[in-house]
Design a protein around this motif. Structure first.
Motif, PDB file in Angstrom:
ATOM      1  N   TYR A   1       0.828  -1.265   0.098  1.00 39.55           N
ATOM      2  CA  TYR A   1       0.144  -0.006   0.131  1.00 39.55           C
ATOM      3  C   TYR A   1       0.767   1.365  -0.010  1.00 39.55           C
ATOM      4  O   TYR A   1       0.538   2.170  -0.673  1.00 39.55           O
TER       5      TYR A   1
ATOM      6  N   ALA B   1       2.484   1.819  -3.409  1.00 38.17           N
ATOM      7  CA  ALA B   1       1.190   2.226  -4.176  1.00 38.17           C
ATOM      8  C   ALA B   1       1.064   3.743  -4.252  1.00 38.17           C
ATOM      9  O   ALA B   1       0.905   4.224  -5.267  1.00 38.17           O
TER      10      ALA B   1
ATOM     11  N   SER C   1     -15.278  -0.300  -7.092  1.00 38.87           N
ATOM     12  CA  SER C   1     -14.070  -0.605  -7.545  1.00 38.87           C
ATOM     13  C   SER C   1     -13.768   0.676  -8.497  1.00 38.87           C
ATOM     14  O   SER C   1     -14.966   1.038  -8.975  1.00 38.87           O
TER      15      SER C   1
ATOM     16  N   HIS D   1     -10.611   2.668 -11.086  1.00 39.61           N
ATOM     17  CA  HIS D   1      -9.504   2.858 -11.823  1.00 39.61           C
ATOM     18  C   HIS D   1      -8.371   3.733 -10.984  1.00 39.61           C
ATOM     19  O   HIS D   1      -8.975   4.945 -10.684  1.00 39.61           O
TER      20      HIS D   1
ATOM     21  N   ILE E   1      -0.770   3.651 -10.521  1.00 41.70           N
ATOM     22  CA  ILE E   1       0.180   2.930  -9.626  1.00 41.70           C
ATOM     23  C   ILE E   1       1.184   2.922 -10.645  1.00 41.70           C
ATOM     24  O   ILE E   1       1.290   2.308 -11.525  1.00 41.70           O
TER      25      ILE E   1
ATOM     26  N   ARG F   1      -4.587   1.017 -13.114  1.00 47.43           N
ATOM     27  CA  ARG F   1      -4.947  -0.393 -12.502  1.00 47.43           C
ATOM     28  C   ARG F   1      -6.090  -0.471 -11.858  1.00 47.43           C
ATOM     29  O   ARG F   1      -6.692   0.687 -11.656  1.00 47.43           O
TER      30      ARG F   1
ATOM     31  N   LEU G   1      -8.732  -1.355  -9.080  1.00 52.11           N
ATOM     32  CA  LEU G   1      -8.845  -1.654  -7.698  1.00 52.11           C
ATOM     33  C   LEU G   1     -10.253  -1.997  -7.305  1.00 52.11           C
ATOM     34  O   LEU G   1     -11.006  -1.221  -7.311  1.00 52.11           O
TER      35      LEU G   1
ATOM     36  N   ALA H   1      -7.307  -3.335  -0.580  1.00 53.53           N
ATOM     37  CA  ALA H   1      -7.656  -3.086  -1.841  1.00 53.53           C
ATOM     38  C   ALA H   1      -6.888  -4.281  -2.413  1.00 53.53           C
ATOM     39  O   ALA H   1      -5.972  -4.383  -2.361  1.00 53.53           O
TER      40      ALA H   1
ATOM     41  N   ASP I   1      -5.932  -5.528  -6.325  1.00 53.81           N
ATOM     42  CA  ASP I   1      -5.569  -5.504  -7.635  1.00 53.81           C
ATOM     43  C   ASP I   1      -6.315  -6.331  -8.761  1.00 53.81           C
ATOM     44  O   ASP I   1      -5.896  -7.517  -8.799  1.00 53.81           O
ATOM     45  N   ARG I   2      -7.301  -5.867  -9.294  1.00 57.64           N
ATOM     46  CA  ARG I   2      -8.004  -6.560 -10.157  1.00 57.64           C
ATOM     47  C   ARG I   2      -7.684  -6.563 -11.799  1.00 57.64           C
ATOM     48  O   ARG I   2      -8.364  -6.892 -12.586  1.00 57.64           O
ATOM     49  N   THR I   3      -6.663  -5.811 -11.820  1.00 57.84           N
ATOM     50  CA  THR I   3      -6.218  -5.249 -13.350  1.00 57.84           C
ATOM     51  C   THR I   3      -6.117  -6.714 -14.242  1.00 57.84           C
ATOM     52  O   THR I   3      -6.464  -6.767 -15.666  1.00 57.84           O
ATOM     53  N   GLU I   4      -5.187  -7.698 -13.651  1.00 55.52           N
ATOM     54  CA  GLU I   4      -5.179  -9.007 -14.544  1.00 55.52           C
ATOM     55  C   GLU I   4      -6.487  -9.765 -15.087  1.00 55.52           C
ATOM     56  O   GLU I   4      -6.658 -10.008 -15.973  1.00 55.52           O
TER      57      GLU I   4
END
Length: 185
Positions: free
Chosen positions: A12, A15, A55, A57, A60, A65, A67, A84, A86-89
């Protein structure tokens, strides 16, 4: 007590470009996602006594990203625990899969062969233009009557005959289809 950050982990802190894990002077990662300078979820969690999430963007390390941010009230002491993910992938994988499916649908729509794809639930997942033309069905009807059984029974219910379809003259095949419709029941 207030809703300021008491502690953050190294991920965190990195970030939000903070030096260390002391939360007293660390920026809220959700400031651009939730209201009240990033504390809106914590305020609602405290007021309702229920977890809150949102959720959005953020940037970072120069990268966009996605989140998923949550604030969860701790029973008994009034504290709020936030995290938080990270749900980017996941977002990127979903977008790539969507592009892949769309590309395949485009290819299947342009084939001259009639294609209908049913899911395990016996619902029509896909059909191409050749399928619609071969059986003389309306696309709108197929979208509403998407069960395998509805399609097999449709020509008789609509007063049409399978053998009247322009490219179909083998009654044995449709009898076999009707016989096998019970395989999924």
């Amino acid at each position: 007590g207030g809703l300021g950050l008491d502690y953050v982990n190294r991920a965190y802190a990195a970030a939000v470009d903070a030096n260390g894990a002391n939360g007293t002077s660390v920026a809220e990662i959700g400031a651009g996602i939730v209201g009240e300078e990033g504390r809106g979820l914590a305020v609602r969690a405290r007021e309702t006594g229920r977890p809150q999430s949102a959720s959005g963007h953020v940037v970072i390390d120069g990268a966009r990203r996605l989140l998923a941010i949550a604030e969860v009230p701790v029973q008994g002491n009034g504290a709020i625990v936030g995290y938080a993910l990270d749900r980017t992938e996941t977002e990127e994988s979903t977008a790539a899969l969507s592009r892949y499916v769309t590309a395949h649908e485009d290819v299947l729509h342009h084939l001259g062969t009639a294609i209908a794809i049913y899911g395990a639930d016996q619902r029509l997942q896909f059909f191409n233009h050749a399928f619609v033309q071969l059986w003389g069905l309306e696309e709108a009807w197929l979208r509403v009557n998407d069960a395998f059984r509805a399609w097999v029974d449709a020509p008789e219910n609509a007063g049409r005959r399978f053998q009247d379809a322009p490219q179909y003259n083998d009654r044995i095949a449709i009898d076999a289809l009707r016989e096998r419709r019970t395989w999924w029941e």
